[in-house]
Design a protein around this motif. Structure first.
Motif, PDB file in Angstrom:
ATOM      1  N   SER A  76       0.827  -1.215   0.000  1.00  0.00           N
ATOM      2  CA  SER A  76       0.000   0.000   0.000  1.00  0.00           C
ATOM      3  C   SER A  76       0.856   1.258   0.000  1.00  0.00           C
ATOM      4  O   SER A  76       0.513   2.267  -0.630  1.00  0.00           O
ATOM      5  CB  SER A  76      -0.944   0.002   1.208  1.00  0.00           C
ATOM      6  OG  SER A  76      -0.208   0.033   2.417  1.00  0.00           O
ATOM      7  N   GLU A  77       1.997   1.222   0.700  1.00  0.00           N
ATOM      8  CA  GLU A  77       2.909   2.372   0.696  1.00  0.00           C
ATOM      9  C   GLU A  77       3.509   2.586  -0.686  1.00  0.00           C
ATOM     10  O   GLU A  77       3.668   3.728  -1.138  1.00  0.00           O
ATOM     11  CB  GLU A  77       4.021   2.162   1.727  1.00  0.00           C
ATOM     12  CG  GLU A  77       3.553   2.323   3.171  1.00  0.00           C
ATOM     13  CD  GLU A  77       4.628   1.970   4.172  1.00  0.00           C
ATOM     14  OE1 GLU A  77       4.668   2.575   5.247  1.00  0.00           O
ATOM     15  OE2 GLU A  77       5.441   1.052   3.874  1.00  0.00           O
ATOM     16  N   ILE A  78       3.842   1.490  -1.366  1.00  0.00           N
ATOM     17  CA  ILE A  78       4.390   1.585  -2.723  1.00  0.00           C
ATOM     18  C   ILE A  78       3.349   2.190  -3.664  1.00  0.00           C
ATOM     19  O   ILE A  78       3.646   3.096  -4.460  1.00  0.00           O
ATOM     20  CB  ILE A  78       4.832   0.193  -3.228  1.00  0.00           C
ATOM     21  CG1 ILE A  78       6.027  -0.309  -2.416  1.00  0.00           C
ATOM     22  CG2 ILE A  78       5.178   0.237  -4.717  1.00  0.00           C
ATOM     23  CD1 ILE A  78       6.404  -1.743  -2.684  1.00  0.00           C
ATOM     24  N   GLU A  79       2.111   1.708  -3.558  1.00  0.00           N
ATOM     25  CA  GLU A  79       1.045   2.233  -4.422  1.00  0.00           C
ATOM     26  C   GLU A  79       0.797   3.708  -4.140  1.00  0.00           C
ATOM     27  O   GLU A  79       0.628   4.510  -5.066  1.00  0.00           O
ATOM     28  CB  GLU A  79      -0.234   1.426  -4.198  1.00  0.00           C
ATOM     29  CG  GLU A  79      -1.379   1.863  -5.120  1.00  0.00           C
ATOM     30  CD  GLU A  79      -2.658   1.052  -4.889  1.00  0.00           C
ATOM     31  OE1 GLU A  79      -3.644   1.309  -5.609  1.00  0.00           O
ATOM     32  OE2 GLU A  79      -2.645   0.175  -3.995  1.00  0.00           O
ATOM     33  N   SER A  80       0.797   4.083  -2.854  1.00  0.00           N
ATOM     34  CA  SER A  80       0.570   5.478  -2.480  1.00  0.00           C
ATOM     35  C   SER A  80       1.669   6.387  -3.030  1.00  0.00           C
ATOM     36  O   SER A  80       1.397   7.465  -3.564  1.00  0.00           O
ATOM     37  CB  SER A  80       0.509   5.603  -0.961  1.00  0.00           C
ATOM     38  OG  SER A  80       0.401   6.959  -0.573  1.00  0.00           O
ATOM     39  N   GLY A 113      15.119   1.337  -5.442  1.00  0.00           N
ATOM     40  CA  GLY A 113      14.973   0.968  -4.040  1.00  0.00           C
ATOM     41  C   GLY A 113      14.656   2.163  -3.153  1.00  0.00           C
ATOM     42  O   GLY A 113      14.071   2.008  -2.078  1.00  0.00           O
ATOM     43  N   ALA A 114      15.038   3.371  -3.627  1.00  0.00           N
ATOM     44  CA  ALA A 114      14.805   4.576  -2.823  1.00  0.00           C
ATOM     45  C   ALA A 114      13.387   5.109  -2.969  1.00  0.00           C
ATOM     46  O   ALA A 114      12.915   5.869  -2.124  1.00  0.00           O
ATOM     47  CB  ALA A 114      15.801   5.665  -3.223  1.00  0.00           C
ATOM     48  N   GLY A 115      12.721   4.741  -4.048  1.00  0.00           N
ATOM     49  CA  GLY A 115      11.374   5.253  -4.293  1.00  0.00           C
ATOM     50  C   GLY A 115      11.130   5.481  -5.771  1.00  0.00           C
ATOM     51  O   GLY A 115      11.660   4.749  -6.625  1.00  0.00           O
ATOM     52  N   PHE A 116      10.348   6.530  -6.096  1.00  0.00           N
ATOM     53  CA  PHE A 116      10.013   6.854  -7.480  1.00  0.00           C
ATOM     54  C   PHE A 116      10.671   8.176  -7.871  1.00  0.00           C
ATOM     55  O   PHE A 116      10.474   9.203  -7.218  1.00  0.00           O
ATOM     56  CB  PHE A 116       8.492   6.934  -7.658  1.00  0.00           C
ATOM     57  CG  PHE A 116       7.795   5.621  -7.480  1.00  0.00           C
ATOM     58  CD1 PHE A 116       7.635   4.756  -8.557  1.00  0.00           C
ATOM     59  CD2 PHE A 116       7.332   5.223  -6.237  1.00  0.00           C
ATOM     60  CE1 PHE A 116       7.003   3.527  -8.388  1.00  0.00           C
ATOM     61  CE2 PHE A 116       6.695   4.002  -6.055  1.00  0.00           C
ATOM     62  CZ  PHE A 116       6.532   3.142  -7.143  1.00  0.00           C
TER      63      PHE A 116
END
Length: 426
Positions: free
Chosen positions: A187-191, A259-262
């Protein structure tokens, strides 16, 4: 009399409460703290800079989040430096201030006056310079040991550079990172991905990139408007290099997952890199370091006498260097430094060489290392050689890996730290 004392006491308490409010702890970082006045000072500084440059900033709330994060990371790096015994000397601080003044085409005294005129404290300014140098040094020390550039990587890039004739394109990049915790849930990845896509929509609709970066990026350059500066594709993280290839100026690219995010990139500008000839100098010097026993004046006078003896033919420069120079790397070679790009030397040394013709000697001059006299042996224009290709390839590969590893290292020390944001900062 009692009324007067009561009134005075109330005023004292009121002032004390104001100071306490300003100096209260805003964030606990391991055994250290970030104070409220540090946050307020940096916010005020950024607002002044934005006002001078006409840059629009995000809301105070968003700006405070970014400022707080920068100060947390800085505190962690200062603590790490203390843990490994890394210290920046007063001489290094003064050298850095000298370089800042030179870049601004002013003097140190004028720089000091500018700081005071703008409402700052010069001693606090020097401390900020010291902290920045410390952060850079500890990051370099800890990240460099994690990097290995193999001979095979260098050979592969040398072949590529030769095929392209080194006419590689450079990109001026803007960067926004929508961060993810190291153990992010689905859910954090999708957000985070949704936030990244909304940021891209804002940018495509004409929103100012720097303002959006300051307000929403978790990247190291967030408070600089996400400006990564100019980079060759071989110096970028691999993900970025692949993404910008064949893209045009002003393109907005992303979101790119790591790995750090988008990550979101904007190509601010593109320029070609042409082959340039390298001007090199061969010089030799004698170094005398001031100490408790040897004063600045004595060091300077000693070198003045050496110079007189050499010019009179009573002594050989090389012999004096072998006997007396305190630069162990060159003393054994008669003070000779070998062929080098003069820009690798500290500014005073480089400037002294620039004023000499081959065979001439400088007057004694001082750098952060001590007092010198230098002789310019010769100059040459050096064409690109296999060695230069290899050096260039190593630098590009090292820079690419350093950028990737530095971001990862900062995330690691932050994840491992105890951080508590207090009061209104949450």
């Amino acid at each position: 009399m009692i009324t007067l004392l009561c009134t005075s006491w109330m005023l004292i308490m009121s002032n004390a409460q104001a100071v306490e409010l300003l100096d209260k702890v805003a964030v606990v970082v391991n055994q250290g703290v970030v104070l409220e006045n540090e946050i307020q000072d940096l916010m005020a500084e950024l607002k002044q800079q934005a006002s001078r440059s006409g840059q629009e900033l995000p809301s105070d709330k968003a700006l405070r989040v970014q400022v707080t994060e920068r100060l947390i990371v800085n505190e962690l790096q200062q603590q790490f430096a203390q843990r490994i015994g890394l210290e920046v000397s007063d001489a290094q601080v003064q050298q850095a201030v000298q370089e800042i003044a030179l870049k601004q085409e002013t003097t140190i005294e004028n720089l000091r006056q500018q700081v005071i005129y703008s409402g700052g404290n010069y001693e606090s300014y020097l401390e900020k310079v010291r902290q920045e140098l410390t952060a850079n040094e500890v990051r370099r020390a800890m990240v460099s040991r994690r990097i290995y550039v193999s001979p095979q990587e260098i050979d592969g890039l040398v072949t590529l550079l030769k095929e392209r004739g080194q006419k590689n394109e450079e990109y001026h990049l803007g960067h926004i990172l929508i961060g993810l915790p190291s153990d992010a849930t689905a859910s954090e990845i999708e957000s985070s991905q949704n936030r990244a896509e909304k940021v891209i929509e804002l940018l495509n609709d004409g929103s100012d990139f720097k303002k959006v970066a300051i307000g929403s990026s978790a990247g190291a350059k967030a408070l600089d408007g996400g400006d990564l500066g100019w980079m060759n594709v071989n110096e970028m993280p691999t993900l970025f290099a692949e993404a910008v290839t064949d893209q045009s100026k002003n393109s907005v690219i992303g979101p790119i997952r790591s790995g750090a995010g988008f990550h979101i990139l904007k190509i601010i500008d593109i320029r070609g890199r042409e082959t340039v000839e390298v001007s090199e100098v061969n010089a030799r010097h004698i170094l005398v370091k001031p100490s408790i026993i040897v004063s600045d004046e004595k060091a300077k006078n000693t070198l003045t006498q050496y110079l007189k003896d050499v010019k009179a033919g009573n002594e050989e420069f090389a012999d004096l260097a072998k006997q007396h120079s305190e630069d162990p790397g060159s003393a054994a070679k008669g003070g000779e430094l070998g062929w080098a790009d003069p820009s690798m030397y500290v500014p005073e040394f480089k400037d002294a060489l620039a004023e000499l013709e081959p065979g001439e000697y400088s007057q004694p001059f001082k750098t952060a290392h001590g007092w010198h006299i230098v002789q310019l042996i010769d100059r040459r224009i050096q064409d690109a050689t296999d060695s230069a290709y290899e050096d260039n390839a190593y630098r590009m590969l090292f820079n690419r890996k350093f950028n990737e590893e530095a971001e990862a290292w900062v995330r690691e020390i932050r994840d491992q730290a105890y951080i508590e944001i207090l009061g209104d900062n949450n």
